[in-house]
Design an enzyme around this catalytic site. Structure first.
Site, PDB file in Angstrom:
ATOM      1  N   ASN A 118      -0.349   1.315  14.678  1.00 49.90           N
ATOM      2  CA  ASN A 118       0.310   1.951  13.923  1.00 49.90           C
ATOM      3  C   ASN A 118      -1.158   1.029  12.085  1.00 49.90           C
ATOM      4  O   ASN A 118      -0.010   0.026  12.043  1.00 49.90           O
ATOM      5  CB  ASN A 118       1.754   1.589  13.194  1.00 49.90           C
ATOM      6  CG  ASN A 118       1.973   2.483  11.191  1.00 49.90           C
ATOM      7  OD1 ASN A 118       0.936   2.504  10.976  1.00 49.90           O
ATOM      8  ND2 ASN A 118       3.482   2.916  12.070  1.00 49.90           N
ATOM      9  N   HIS A 172       6.365  12.523   7.913  1.00 54.79           N
ATOM     10  CA  HIS A 172       7.101  11.991   8.878  1.00 54.79           C
ATOM     11  C   HIS A 172       7.499  12.987   9.565  1.00 54.79           C
ATOM     12  O   HIS A 172       8.371  13.097   9.929  1.00 54.79           O
ATOM     13  CB  HIS A 172       8.935  11.596   7.691  1.00 54.79           C
ATOM     14  CG  HIS A 172       8.559  11.131   6.794  1.00 54.79           C
ATOM     15  ND1 HIS A 172       9.305  10.354   6.015  1.00 54.79           N
ATOM     16  CD2 HIS A 172       8.202   9.319   7.013  1.00 54.79           C
ATOM     17  CE1 HIS A 172       9.376   9.441   5.155  1.00 54.79           C
ATOM     18  NE2 HIS A 172       8.613   8.702   6.157  1.00 54.79           N
ATOM     19  N   ARG A 208       9.459   4.731  -4.134  1.00 49.00           N
ATOM     20  CA  ARG A 208       8.966   6.218  -4.760  1.00 49.00           C
ATOM     21  C   ARG A 208       9.697   6.941  -5.553  1.00 49.00           C
ATOM     22  O   ARG A 208      11.560   7.436  -5.111  1.00 49.00           O
ATOM     23  CB  ARG A 208       8.339   6.818  -3.915  1.00 49.00           C
ATOM     24  CG  ARG A 208       7.420   6.880  -2.807  1.00 49.00           C
ATOM     25  CD  ARG A 208       6.700   7.064  -2.374  1.00 49.00           C
ATOM     26  NE  ARG A 208       6.133   5.945  -0.884  1.00 49.00           N
ATOM     27  CZ  ARG A 208       6.496   6.322   0.628  1.00 49.00           C
ATOM     28  NH1 ARG A 208       6.309   7.794   0.733  1.00 49.00           N
ATOM     29  NH2 ARG A 208       6.017   5.606   1.438  1.00 49.00           N
ATOM     30  N   GLU A 227       9.445   7.369  16.778  1.00 44.21           N
ATOM     31  CA  GLU A 227       8.341   7.254  16.265  1.00 44.21           C
ATOM     32  C   GLU A 227       7.678   6.797  17.145  1.00 44.21           C
ATOM     33  O   GLU A 227       6.159   7.382  17.648  1.00 44.21           O
ATOM     34  CB  GLU A 227       7.660   7.536  14.829  1.00 44.21           C
ATOM     35  CG  GLU A 227       8.699   8.393  13.696  1.00 44.21           C
ATOM     36  CD  GLU A 227       8.521   8.042  12.327  1.00 44.21           C
ATOM     37  OE1 GLU A 227       8.928   6.620  11.873  1.00 44.21           O
ATOM     38  OE2 GLU A 227       7.455   8.136  11.552  1.00 44.21           O
TER      39      GLU A 227
END
Ligand code: AMP
Length: 406
Positions: free
Chosen positions: A13, A182, A249, A392
């Site tokens: 990642n 996501h 955010r 994930e």
């Protein structure tokens, strides 16, 4: 059979200044090694490698992603396990934006790298590092490489959900549509929910398609509506800025706020971009982006922190209600990621007032700490509330090995 003999995957990642990695056995979920290189390209880099229950840490400048990966490979040789001993058969790359080009994972070749590069205008913060990570890893590791896209699960959104009501020609020319992010997490969690005994026995909800709402609440946060395994709505849009209140955010706001700030507050477009992505959400409202710190401030009587949590919860309740309308009801509401898995007060706060949808939590079940997928709604509820840890890396490893074996 050992994890190594049945094949493992190195999951990479690559962020703009970091490289996270795990060696995962897709069959068992066992993590054979993991680590992170941080502050790449900055004065002092930080490296952490975890394997065989031991942690190796290094502080040293790391010039770029190529050096970071070389360092990681050297650590595998020095501290173990060697990639050969770990049975690494393929590399799985997390790629943030697949645009309209990728609706499923793909084996990487030169053309795929160019296509991911072509999507950089849609994801200027993420895709450049993803491309670099893939290029470097392909050079250094001679095994199949697979790209797994954060957007792919949402390629199934119906046009009514994916389309923004702006000039259709402008939208088409510039790829303006809802992509969602996501996706790997929403797909993994919704599949785990469907397979959970409490759900697969289908004593819950009405007969017919399984109507799920999934709330991925981490530092970034997103909601999805999933009908019989197919995503039909999600809260993130063209970019991961839209939707829920997040750590830094803003999520949803009136687009005219941008014009207002540019015209009247004298901010440049880049400054507004930074304000909304990095200086808003919980951090903008209360000064901290970490939910644990926010809860600490609330406990100490900070009224601005209390307001931040109310705004956060209000937005979540609005989304669950909206998705219940999209799905025609909810059979299972699931919480996942750092906040969703760990913060019982947030879970209770979201369902407070959603009793009309059959959604509630049992305080004792909700307060229990566990890393297992579990039901936290009272026995006999009309709809289930669940907590399902996301994974994930495991999802990427599974999709990678499946493709690499073909
Ligand atoms: P993630 O992005 O999934 O790693 O989630 C990060 C967020 O999870 C941060 O806001 C953390 O404060 C939050 N988090 C992690 N552990 C807990 C906890 N025990 N209670 C509340 N929030 C937590």
């Amino acid at each position: 059979m050992t994890a190594a003999s049945s094949g493992t995957v190195l999951v990479l990642n690559s962020g703009s200044s970091s490289l996270k990695y795990q060696v995962v056995a897709p069959s068992s979920g066992e993590v054979l090694a993991s680590g992170i290189v941080e502050r790449i390209g900055e004065g002092s880099g930080h490296v952490k490698h975890v394997a065989h229950g031991a942690v190796v840490k290094r502080e040293q400048p790391v010039a770029d992603h190529a050096e970071a990966l070389r360092l990681v490979l050297a650590l595998f040789d020095e501290a173990g396990p060697s990639l050969a001993d770990a049975g690494v058969r393929a590399v799985g790359h997390r790629v943030v934006h697949g645009g309209a080009l990728f609706s499923a994972p793909v084996v990487v070749d030169d053309a795929v790298v160019e296509e991911i590069r072509s999507l950089i205008p849609l994801a200027p913060l993420h895709n450049p590092a993803n491309v670099t990570g893939i290029e470097v890893a392909r050079e250094l590791l001679d095994v199949p490489h697979v790209a797994v896209f954060d957007t792919a699960f949402f390629a199934s959104l119906p046009p009514a959900a994916a389309t923004y009501a702006i000039d259709a020609k402008v939208a088409a020319e510039h790829g303006v549509r809802r992509y969602g992010f996501h996706g790997t997490s929403h797909q993994y969690v919704s599949a785990a929910v469907a397979a959970h005994p409490a759900v697969s026995s289908r004593t819950v909800g009405r007969p017919g398609p399984l109507r799920q709402v999934v709330l991925h609440l981490g530092n970034g946060a997103s909601a999805s509506a999933v009908l019989d395994g197919v995503a039909v709505e999600t809260s993130m849009g063209l970019t991961p800025l839209e939707g829920l209140v997040m750590g830094t955010r803003s999520g949803d706001l009136d687009p005219a706020i941008v014009f207002h700030l540019v015209r009247n507050a004298g901010l440049s477009v880049d400054e507004v971009d930074t304000l909304l992505n990095k200086g808003s959400g919980l951090k903008g409202l209360a000064g901290v982006n970490d939910m644990r710190e926010l809860q600490g401030l609330i406990a100490s009587g900070d009224s601005q922190a209390a307001l931040a949590l109310e705004v956060y919860l209000h937005r979540l309740r609005k989304y669950v209600g909206a998705y219940a309308a999209v799905l025609g009801g909810v059979d299972v509401l699931t919480f996942t990621a750092g906040v969703g898995e760990n913060d019982a007060r947030v879970r209770a706060g979201v369902v407070a007032g959603l009793g009309f949808l059959g959604l509630s939590v049992d305080p004792a079940l909700n307060d229990e700490r566990s890393s297992e997928a579990r039901v936290v709604s009272p026995d006999g509820s009309a709809a289930l509330v669940m907590v399902v840890p996301t994974n994930e890396e495991l999802a990427i490893a599974r999709q990678t090995l499946e493709l690499a074996r073909r």
